[in-house]
Design a protein around this motif. Structure first.
Motif, PDB file in Angstrom:
ATOM      1  N   UNK A 155       1.261  -4.804  11.434  1.00  7.02           N
ATOM      2  CA  UNK A 155       1.585  -3.589  10.682  1.00  7.02           C
ATOM      3  C   UNK A 155       0.279  -2.930  10.257  1.00  7.02           C
ATOM      4  N   UNK A 156       0.298  -1.597  10.170  1.00  7.78           N
ATOM      5  CA  UNK A 156      -0.871  -0.833   9.738  1.00  7.78           C
ATOM      6  C   UNK A 156      -0.385   0.458   9.104  1.00  7.78           C
ATOM      7  N   UNK A 157      -1.322   1.207   8.572  1.00  9.75           N
ATOM      8  CA  UNK A 157      -1.034   2.471   7.900  1.00  9.75           C
ATOM      9  C   UNK A 157      -1.653   3.607   8.712  1.00  9.75           C
ATOM     10  N   UNK A 158      -0.976   4.740   8.733  1.00  6.57           N
ATOM     11  CA  UNK A 158      -1.567   5.971   9.276  1.00  6.57           C
ATOM     12  C   UNK A 158      -1.898   6.881   8.102  1.00  6.57           C
ATOM     13  N   UNK A 159      -3.105   7.432   8.117  1.00 10.43           N
ATOM     14  CA  UNK A 159      -3.521   8.434   7.140  1.00 10.43           C
ATOM     15  C   UNK A 159      -3.804   9.714   7.904  1.00 10.43           C
ATOM     16  N   UNK A 160      -3.025  10.745   7.630  1.00  9.76           N
ATOM     17  CA  UNK A 160      -3.133  12.018   8.373  1.00  9.76           C
ATOM     18  C   UNK A 160      -3.134  11.782   9.880  1.00  9.76           C
ATOM     19  N   UNK A 161      -2.363  10.795  10.324  1.00 14.34           N
ATOM     20  CA  UNK A 161      -2.221  10.509  11.750  1.00 14.34           C
ATOM     21  C   UNK A 161      -3.250   9.548  12.325  1.00 14.34           C
ATOM     22  N   UNK A 162      -4.219   9.103  11.507  1.00 12.69           N
ATOM     23  CA  UNK A 162      -5.251   8.179  11.971  1.00 12.69           C
ATOM     24  C   UNK A 162      -4.934   6.758  11.499  1.00 12.69           C
ATOM     25  N   UNK A 163      -5.192   5.772  12.358  1.00 13.14           N
ATOM     26  CA  UNK A 163      -4.963   4.374  12.018  1.00 13.14           C
ATOM     27  C   UNK A 163      -5.926   3.958  10.913  1.00 13.14           C
ATOM     28  N   UNK A 211       0.828  -1.210   0.000  1.00 10.49           N
ATOM     29  CA  UNK A 211       0.000   0.000   0.000  1.00 10.49           C
ATOM     30  C   UNK A 211       0.861   1.260   0.000  1.00 10.49           C
ATOM     31  N   UNK A 212       1.991   1.205   0.684  1.00 12.94           N
ATOM     32  CA  UNK A 212       2.877   2.379   0.742  1.00 12.94           C
ATOM     33  C   UNK A 212       3.422   2.755  -0.638  1.00 12.94           C
ATOM     34  N   UNK A 213       3.431   1.817  -1.564  1.00 10.62           N
ATOM     35  CA  UNK A 213       3.898   2.113  -2.918  1.00 10.62           C
ATOM     36  C   UNK A 213       2.964   3.096  -3.629  1.00 10.62           C
ATOM     37  N   UNK A 214       1.755   3.261  -3.085  1.00  9.60           N
ATOM     38  CA  UNK A 214       0.759   4.133  -3.703  1.00  9.60           C
ATOM     39  C   UNK A 214       0.562   5.434  -2.930  1.00  9.60           C
ATOM     40  N   UNK A 215       1.421   5.709  -1.978  1.00 11.68           N
ATOM     41  CA  UNK A 215       1.206   6.860  -1.104  1.00 11.68           C
ATOM     42  C   UNK A 215       1.069   8.182  -1.846  1.00 11.68           C
ATOM     43  N   UNK A 216       1.706   8.333  -2.992  1.00 13.34           N
ATOM     44  CA  UNK A 216       1.607   9.601  -3.721  1.00 13.34           C
ATOM     45  C   UNK A 216       0.333   9.718  -4.556  1.00 13.34           C
ATOM     46  N   UNK A 217      -0.514   8.690  -4.532  1.00 12.78           N
ATOM     47  CA  UNK A 217      -1.758   8.695  -5.303  1.00 12.78           C
ATOM     48  C   UNK A 217      -2.963   9.203  -4.512  1.00 12.78           C
ATOM     49  N   UNK A 218      -2.788   9.470  -3.224  1.00 12.87           N
ATOM     50  CA  UNK A 218      -3.897   9.994  -2.422  1.00 12.87           C
ATOM     51  C   UNK A 218      -3.444  11.284  -1.745  1.00 12.87           C
ATOM     52  N   UNK A 219      -4.412  12.082  -1.305  1.00 15.93           N
ATOM     53  CA  UNK A 219      -4.109  13.392  -0.724  1.00 15.93           C
ATOM     54  C   UNK A 219      -3.610  13.327   0.712  1.00 15.93           C
ATOM     55  N   UNK A 220      -3.929  12.281   1.414  1.00 14.21           N
ATOM     56  CA  UNK A 220      -3.563  12.178   2.835  1.00 14.21           C
ATOM     57  C   UNK A 220      -2.067  11.903   2.988  1.00 14.21           C
ATOM     58  N   UNK A 221      -1.533  12.308   4.133  1.00 16.91           N
ATOM     59  CA  UNK A 221      -0.173  11.945   4.515  1.00 16.91           C
ATOM     60  C   UNK A 221      -0.203  10.481   4.940  1.00 16.91           C
ATOM     61  N   UNK A 222       0.617   9.645   4.314  1.00 17.11           N
ATOM     62  CA  UNK A 222       0.598   8.201   4.557  1.00 17.11           C
ATOM     63  C   UNK A 222       1.876   7.796   5.277  1.00 17.11           C
TER      64      UNK A 222
END
Length: 156
Positions: free
Chosen positions: A113-121, A81-92
């Protein structure tokens, strides 16, 4: 998910403290990582999770779809999923540590492991239908993929 410790404690911090005290109950390849997370990580509670019906929830679904998220493959899912971080507006951000959840009345701590989007899980591996947000919390370290690889080399 392989469970490393079961406790009746009420929060991740006390569980990690108990785990550190009972090092003999920890698989050898986990002991260093537990200590690393306890010293460098932080807890993420249910009010810090992406809520359904929000733009961040849509972003999380997009990342999960892109990653082809598969149950019990959280590290792979999140790294993909991190490979796509530049495809969305949120900070990943990528996070690695432990998830705590309740199963059969017991609190269980499992490496995750998990992802944070704009600081949210943003949980892209475990469906909320299987494990609702209010029944889980997280303790981990935010890091880049390069840092995650370094952590894996150092801590298994």
């Amino acid at each position: 998910m392989s469970n490393i410790f079961v406790s009746k404690s009420t929060d991740i911090e006390s569980i990690i403290s108990n785990v550190k005290l009972r090092a003999k109950s920890i698989p050898d390849d986990q002991e260093h990582f537990i200590k690393f997370v306890a010293q460098n990580g932080r807890e993420f509670k249910s009010d810090e999770m992406v809520k359904q019906g929000t733009v961040l929830h849509d972003d999380a679904k997009t990342l999960a779809e892109y990653a082809g998220a598969v149950p019990k493959r959280c590290f792979q899912n999140c790294r993909q999923a991190m490979q796509m971080e530049d495809q969305i507006d949120a900070d990943v951000q990528y996070c690695e540590g432990y998830i705590q959840y309740i199963e059969n009345g017991q609190k269980i701590l499992t490496r995750h492991a998990w992802i944070l989007l704009d600081g949210y899980v943003a949980e892209i591996t475990i469906s909320p239908e299987i494990l609702p947000d209010e029944k889980r919390s997280y303790c981990g370290v935010q890091c880049s993929l390069a840092e995650a690889a370094e952590i894996a080399d150092m801590h298994g």
